[in-house]
Design a protein around this motif. Structure first.
Motif, PDB file in Angstrom:
ATOM      1  N   UNK A  39     -25.500 -21.486  -2.099  1.00  0.00           N
ATOM      2  CA  UNK A  39     -26.028 -20.867  -0.871  1.00  0.00           C
ATOM      3  C   UNK A  39     -26.573 -21.886   0.121  1.00  0.00           C
ATOM      4  N   UNK A  40     -27.029 -23.026  -0.381  1.00  0.00           N
ATOM      5  CA  UNK A  40     -27.517 -24.094   0.493  1.00  0.00           C
ATOM      6  C   UNK A  40     -26.534 -25.261   0.533  1.00  0.00           C
ATOM      7  N   UNK A  41     -25.260 -24.944   0.298  1.00  0.00           N
ATOM      8  CA  UNK A  41     -24.240 -25.988   0.290  1.00  0.00           C
ATOM      9  C   UNK A  41     -24.175 -26.733   1.616  1.00  0.00           C
ATOM     10  N   UNK A  42     -23.792 -27.996   1.528  1.00  0.00           N
ATOM     11  CA  UNK A  42     -23.777 -28.853   2.713  1.00  0.00           C
ATOM     12  C   UNK A  42     -22.491 -28.630   3.503  1.00  0.00           C
ATOM     13  N   UNK A  43     -22.641 -28.274   4.772  1.00  0.00           N
ATOM     14  CA  UNK A  43     -21.506 -27.998   5.648  1.00  0.00           C
ATOM     15  C   UNK A  43     -21.556 -28.917   6.862  1.00  0.00           C
ATOM     16  N   UNK A  44     -20.383 -29.351   7.288  1.00  0.00           N
ATOM     17  CA  UNK A  44     -20.269 -30.179   8.492  1.00  0.00           C
ATOM     18  C   UNK A  44     -19.215 -29.570   9.414  1.00  0.00           C
ATOM     19  N   UNK A  45     -19.523 -29.499  10.683  1.00  0.00           N
ATOM     20  CA  UNK A  45     -18.545 -29.112  11.695  1.00  0.00           C
ATOM     21  C   UNK A  45     -18.364 -30.277  12.657  1.00  0.00           C
TER      22      UNK A  45
END
Length: 244
Positions: free
Chosen positions: A79-85
């Motif tokens: 749920x707190x996974x690291x995401x990059x855009x």
């Protein structure tokens, strides 16, 4: 009257020859050349300086830098996974390529195949991130930098003849990269701990990040390459690629 017709015929012939003359960015080949694939490979490489700067007369945009809109990456789970855009992605070095192999489709249905190598690609982008990285909350934004060394692109596609012009109907691309280096800057209000933690993660996991990028990156590159190819092809009759 005969003299008049002769003059008209001569003018028409000169007009035809002027129209048939290939533009400077086209390197012509002979159809009966036993090494025609080598010639066509050199013809593609001949385009490099023109692709880099763009060709205004046919509205072909420059590929330096090569631009893409965005890439979204999920780098860690939960749920707190690291995401990059990544947005406003610019790639430098795409015009510095070499055609290593080329296979033309035959019988009007088989795909063409090409292998292209690029010594180095540099990527610059704006990025935003969210989630937790190495147990540290790492939401923010900044500048993203990447260097891809030893890039191989395997292209497969299909073409069709539309009147006197060739058209790329479908194109797919598979990338292979020897070495990757990634980093960020001007992020987290220059918080040293967050910057170092993020850059440590990127340094140790560059290949994993690249793998996460690959599906979107390959699809977007294939789409953009197809657009560039068709912008060129729709302005050059197929006969102008040959000198006999």
């Amino acid at each position: 009257m005969l003299k008049y017709l002769t003059i008209v015929a001569a003018v028409m012939q000169l007009t035809y020859l002027a129209q048939a003359e290939a533009p400077e960015y086209i390197r012509q080949c002979r159809r009966n050349d036993p090494k025609i694939l080598d010639c066509l490979s050199k013809a593609v490489e001949h385009l490099r300086p023109y692709l880099a700067k763009g060709i205004a007369e046919i509205e072909l945009p420059p590929v330096e830098p090569f631009k893409m809109d965005s890439l979204a990456l999920q780098l860690t789970d939960g749920p707190q996974g690291y995401k990059i855009t990544l947005k406003n992605v610019e790639a430098f070095g795409a015009s510095n390529f070499e055609v290593k192999s080329l296979k033309l489709g035959v019988n009007g249905g088989e795909p063409f195949k090409a292998r292209i190598i690029m010594p180095k690609l540099k990527i610059e982008a704006k990025y935003t991130s969210s989630g937790t990285l190495l147990i540290i909350p790492a939401s923010g934004g900044g500048d993203f930098h990447a260097t891809f060394d030893g890039v191989t692109a395997d292209l497969t596609g299909k073409t069709s003849l539309r009147g006197k012009y060739l058209h790329v109907d479908a194109l797919s691309l598979v990338l292979d990269v020897d070495k990757v280096n990634m980093s960020i800057s001007r992020a987290f209000n220059n918080n040293r701990i967050l910057l170092e933690a993020t850059n440590l993660f990127l340094r140790d996991n560059s290949m994993i990040v690249l793998e996460a990028m690959q599906p979107q990156l390959q699809k977007k590159l294939a789409t953009e390459f197809g657009k560039l190819a068709n912008q060129l092809l729709k302005n050059v009759p197929v006969e102008q690629f040959y000198e006999d």
